[in-house]
Design a protein around this motif. Structure first.
Motif, short mmCIF file in Angstrom:
data_model
loop_
_atom_site.label_atom_id
_atom_site.label_comp_id
_atom_site.label_asym_id
_atom_site.label_seq_id
_atom_site.Cartn_x
_atom_site.Cartn_y
_atom_site.Cartn_z
N VAL A 23 0.93 -1.13 0.03
CA VAL A 23 -0.11 -0.07 0.00
C VAL A 23 1.06 1.10 -0.11
O VAL A 23 0.57 2.10 -0.68
CB VAL A 23 -0.93 -0.01 1.22
N ASN B 139 -6.95 7.09 -1.27
CA ASN B 139 -6.70 5.72 -0.49
C ASN B 139 -6.37 4.47 -1.33
O ASN B 139 -6.91 4.49 -2.61
CB ASN B 139 -7.88 5.61 0.46
N SER C 158 -5.70 0.36 -1.29
CA SER C 158 -5.82 -1.13 -0.35
C SER C 158 -5.49 -2.32 -0.93
O SER C 158 -5.42 -2.23 -2.52
CB SER C 158 -7.34 -1.41 -0.08
N MET D 76 -8.58 -6.70 4.37
CA MET D 76 -7.64 -5.87 3.49
C MET D 76 -6.88 -5.06 4.40
O MET D 76 -7.04 -4.58 5.67
CB MET D 76 -8.54 -4.95 2.53
N VAL E 259 -5.45 -1.28 4.25
CA VAL E 259 -5.92 -0.17 3.58
C VAL E 259 -5.42 1.32 4.33
O VAL E 259 -5.16 1.30 5.53
CB VAL E 259 -7.52 0.06 3.73
N LYS E 260 -5.13 2.26 3.78
CA LYS E 260 -4.80 3.55 4.31
C LYS E 260 -5.72 3.89 5.53
O LYS E 260 -6.94 3.76 5.14
CB LYS E 260 -4.82 4.57 3.07
N PRO F 90 -9.48 3.14 9.74
CA PRO F 90 -9.30 3.21 8.64
C PRO F 90 -10.26 4.26 7.68
O PRO F 90 -11.01 4.87 8.18
CB PRO F 90 -10.23 1.74 8.16
N ALA G 172 -13.21 2.78 3.19
CA ALA G 172 -13.10 1.30 3.30
C ALA G 172 -14.17 0.56 3.15
O ALA G 172 -14.00 -0.57 2.42
CB ALA G 172 -12.70 1.21 4.82
N HIS H 166 -14.17 0.11 -0.61
CA HIS H 166 -12.94 -0.81 -1.10
C HIS H 166 -13.55 -2.17 -0.70
O HIS H 166 -13.47 -3.11 -1.70
CB HIS H 166 -11.69 -0.58 -0.38
#
Length: 201
Positions: free
Chosen positions: A14, A33, A35, A44, A46-47, A77, A81, A84
């Motif tokens: 990421v 973002n 992921s 996942m 994720v940023k 998150p 999110a 995603h």
């Protein structure tokens, strides 16, 4: 003392993708973002929210379930999110997502028209003109996720959509694939704009 960071490989993927977007000026500030799916799970990497694409701290990436709940990490998150996770849940072929506020793609989205495949490369790689989805906001609300998913399903092999006035969402079989798609969408929007300006001369 060495401290082992859980899911370090996914977190590093990421961060590496985010840095590439930052260096190519496809994202500034602390928006966007990225992921990657954690293989063999419903999770996942994720940023985290309010972190920058230039942040190289592994703790700036959290592990979350596809439903958005944090599994590992101290931060929250990203608000995207849910989007995603919904894409991963709906598409077993997708293992990475790049969402960035790249200026040419966002600029073109203000027309409300799909980004046309104006180059041979974009026609070959993108799976059709890139749809523009108007969510009327800086984020995708839960009730709008199905609209975004439907846009991905609007043409076989479609690899990206653009959220109007917001940013592009590129999917891929892995992070490199998603990154290349995001870069190609941005390049295509740039070429389409230049072409439209020259055509008016």
């Amino acid at each position: 003392m060495n401290v082992t960071i859980a899911y370090a490989e996914e977190r590093h993927a990421v961060i590496t993708a985010q840095r590439r977007c930052w260096e190519q000026k496809m994202q500034s500030g602390n928006g966007g973002n990225v992921s990657v799916r954690v293989a063999g799970s419903d999770c996942m990497a994720v940023k985290a929210t309010d972190t920058s694409f230039r942040d190289e701290d592994l703790e700036s990436v959290v592990i979350a379930r596809l439903t958005g709940e944090r599994v590992d990490g101290a931060r929250t998150p990203t608000k995207e999110a849910l989007l995603h996770g919904a894409i991963y849940a709906a598409r077993a072929d997708v293992n990475a997502i790049v969402h960035c506020h790249s200026p040419w793609a966002v600029g073109w989205s203000l027309t409300g028209r799909a980004i046309p495949n104006v180059t041979y490369h974009s026609e070959l790689k993108l799976g059709g003109p890139v749809p523009v989805v108007d969510t009327g906001s800086y984020s995708v609300a839960a009730h709008q996720i199905d609209t975004v998913l439907a846009s991905f399903d609007s043409a076989p092999g479609l690899r990206a959509v653009v959220l109007q006035g917001h940013g592009l969402v590129a999917i891929g079989r892995d992070i490199e694939d998603a990154l290349c798609t995001a870069e190609l969408v941005e390049e295509t929007a740039h070429v389409a704009f230049v072409g439209s300006m020259l055509a008016e001369r």
